[in-house]
Design a protein around this motif. Structure first.
Motif, PDB file in Angstrom:
ATOM      1  N   GLY A 142      -5.677  15.635   9.173  1.00 25.24           N
ATOM      2  CA  GLY A 142      -6.182  16.522   8.131  1.00 25.24           C
ATOM      3  C   GLY A 142      -5.314  16.616   6.897  1.00 25.24           C
ATOM      4  O   GLY A 142      -5.600  17.401   5.993  1.00 25.24           O
ATOM      5  N   LYS A 143      -4.253  15.817   6.841  1.00 26.49           N
ATOM      6  CA  LYS A 143      -3.334  15.849   5.705  1.00 26.49           C
ATOM      7  C   LYS A 143      -3.344  14.515   4.968  1.00 26.49           C
ATOM      8  O   LYS A 143      -3.988  13.562   5.394  1.00 26.49           O
ATOM      9  N   SER A 144      -2.615  14.464   3.872  1.00 28.08           N
ATOM     10  CA  SER A 144      -2.542  13.224   3.092  1.00 28.08           C
ATOM     11  C   SER A 144      -1.351  12.385   3.547  1.00 28.08           C
ATOM     12  O   SER A 144      -0.399  12.905   4.145  1.00 28.08           O
ATOM     13  N   PRO A 145      -1.388  11.098   3.274  1.00 29.94           N
ATOM     14  CA  PRO A 145      -0.258  10.235   3.637  1.00 29.94           C
ATOM     15  C   PRO A 145       1.004  10.629   2.875  1.00 29.94           C
ATOM     16  O   PRO A 145       0.946  10.967   1.686  1.00 29.94           O
ATOM     17  N   LEU A 150       5.145   9.285   2.216  1.00 24.48           N
ATOM     18  CA  LEU A 150       6.039   8.143   2.364  1.00 24.48           C
ATOM     19  C   LEU A 150       7.206   8.473   3.289  1.00 24.48           C
ATOM     20  O   LEU A 150       7.850   9.508   3.166  1.00 24.48           O
ATOM     21  N   TYR A 165       3.926   4.938   5.679  1.00 24.84           N
ATOM     22  CA  TYR A 165       3.483   6.302   5.400  1.00 24.84           C
ATOM     23  C   TYR A 165       3.142   6.978   6.721  1.00 24.84           C
ATOM     24  O   TYR A 165       2.638   6.342   7.647  1.00 24.84           O
ATOM     25  N   LEU A 175       0.868   4.616   8.780  1.00 24.77           N
ATOM     26  CA  LEU A 175       0.180   3.620   7.979  1.00 24.77           C
ATOM     27  C   LEU A 175       1.192   2.644   7.384  1.00 24.77           C
ATOM     28  O   LEU A 175       2.152   3.057   6.728  1.00 24.77           O
ATOM     29  N   PHE A 221      -3.440  -0.991   2.591  1.00 20.83           N
ATOM     30  CA  PHE A 221      -3.059  -0.238   3.781  1.00 20.83           C
ATOM     31  C   PHE A 221      -3.665  -0.843   5.035  1.00 20.83           C
ATOM     32  O   PHE A 221      -4.799  -1.334   5.035  1.00 20.83           O
ATOM     33  N   GLN A 265       0.837  10.140   8.337  1.00 22.06           N
ATOM     34  CA  GLN A 265      -0.286  11.011   8.017  1.00 22.06           C
ATOM     35  C   GLN A 265      -0.597  11.900   9.217  1.00 22.06           C
ATOM     36  O   GLN A 265      -1.037  11.412  10.259  1.00 22.06           O
ATOM     37  N   PHE A 314       5.812  -0.631   2.855  1.00 20.08           N
ATOM     38  CA  PHE A 314       5.963   0.803   2.945  1.00 20.08           C
ATOM     39  C   PHE A 314       5.413   1.318   4.266  1.00 20.08           C
ATOM     40  O   PHE A 314       4.449   0.773   4.811  1.00 20.08           O
ATOM     41  N   GLN A 364      -4.931  -0.072   9.074  1.00 20.62           N
ATOM     42  CA  GLN A 364      -5.779   0.981   9.632  1.00 20.62           C
ATOM     43  C   GLN A 364      -4.962   2.136  10.204  1.00 20.62           C
ATOM     44  O   GLN A 364      -5.493   3.223  10.425  1.00 20.62           O
ATOM     45  N   THR A 367       1.948  -4.614  -9.992  1.00 17.45           N
ATOM     46  CA  THR A 367       0.804  -3.736 -10.242  1.00 17.45           C
ATOM     47  C   THR A 367       0.965  -2.371  -9.599  1.00 17.45           C
ATOM     48  O   THR A 367       0.306  -1.418 -10.006  1.00 17.45           O
ATOM     49  N   GLY A 368       1.797  -2.252  -8.591  1.00 21.40           N
ATOM     50  CA  GLY A 368       1.897  -1.002  -7.859  1.00 21.40           C
ATOM     51  C   GLY A 368       0.792  -0.809  -6.847  1.00 21.40           C
ATOM     52  O   GLY A 368       0.765   0.188  -6.131  1.00 21.40           O
ATOM     53  N   LYS A 369      -0.126  -1.764  -6.783  1.00 27.54           N
ATOM     54  CA  LYS A 369      -1.251  -1.664  -5.851  1.00 27.54           C
ATOM     55  C   LYS A 369      -0.767  -1.793  -4.418  1.00 27.54           C
ATOM     56  O   LYS A 369       0.134  -2.564  -4.131  1.00 27.54           O
ATOM     57  N   LEU A 370      -1.341  -1.026  -3.501  1.00 30.31           N
ATOM     58  CA  LEU A 370      -1.003  -1.090  -2.091  1.00 30.31           C
ATOM     59  C   LEU A 370      -2.248  -1.395  -1.264  1.00 30.31           C
ATOM     60  O   LEU A 370      -3.324  -0.852  -1.530  1.00 30.31           O
TER      61      LEU A 370
END
Lengths: 113, 112
Positions: free
Chosen positions: A41-44, A46, A36, A88, A103, A38, A34, A105, A98-101
């Motif tokens: 000051g904002k969120s990641p 997709l 992303y 990212l 990331f 960012q 994936f 740096q 699991t859906g785990k990611l």
């Protein structure tokens, strides 16, 4: 330790150029990848995902995946100042259900007008 | 449709105090993730839940951190006692079965 590596940058490109962002990962069992974006000051958020070797295009963005080399990249064509952000790379490591990611740096991209 | 909701958006506290961060995932999403982001360490996964059950808490830094998900629409991340090195932006993300993660706006925590 499963790792995702990115060059932190900053990567500076002129407006209208192609920006190339790169990412390598250590877990050979990884199945999905994936990108992303960012803003400061904002969120990641997709941008793209890719599961299969080769290229996947979405508008000005192209994701490229090479599982043999454990390498994934993002190309941004006709870069705009609004593309200036941190990008990212994220990898879904094995087991992939699991859906785990994990990331990286992040790479900071600066598009200069 | 509302996205992931986090509260508070900003928290300033003193060392030793208890801090509770809250998250409301997107309705219908069955997985919830807590992340911490700092300049030095980037975005780190702390813990995640599937169907309200904690699956992997290996990223929780130490016993001072705990997380709960009492139902499908609410989760908390608690730090007790807080320390200055806990200062970071904490993100919550949720995910449906067949899609990727969607992030909340984050909570910026400052521990003095």
């Amino acid at each position: 330790q499963k790792e995702v590596e990115q060059n932190s940058g900053p990567l500076s490109v002129p407006e209208g150029a192609i920006a190339s962002l790169n990412c390598t990962y250590s877990d050979r069992g990884s199945q999905s990848f994936f990108w992303y974006r960012q803003y400061s000051g904002k969120s990641p958020e997709l941008i793209m995902f890719i599961y299969s070797n080769g290229d996947k295009e979405d508008g000005r963005f192209t994701a490229q995946l090479n599982k043999a080399s454990q390498y994934v990249s993002l190309l941004i064509r006709d870069s705009q100042p609004s593309d200036s952000a941190t990008y990212l790379c994220a990898v879904n490591p094995a087991p992939s259900n699991t859906g785990k990611l994990i990331f990286g740096q992040g790479t900071t991209l600066q598009v200069k007008p | 449709d509302a996205g992931v909701i986090q509260s508070p958006r900003h928290e300033v506290t003193e060392m030793g105090q208890e801090v509770t961060l809250r998250c409301k995932p997107i309705s219908g999403h069955n997985s919830l993730f807590w992340y911490r982001q700092t300049m030095m360490r980037g975005l780190e996964l702390l813990i995640y839940f599937n169907n309200n059950v904690p699956i992997d808490d290996s990223g929780m830094p130490e016993d001072r951190f705990s997380a709960k998900m009492p139902n499908a629409s609410f989760s908390t991340l608690k730090i007790q006692p807080s320390e200055p090195r806990d200062s970071a932006v904490y993100f919550c993300a949720s995910k449906p079965v067949t899609d990727t993660q969607y992030f909340g706006p984050g909570t910026r925590l400052t521990v003095l």
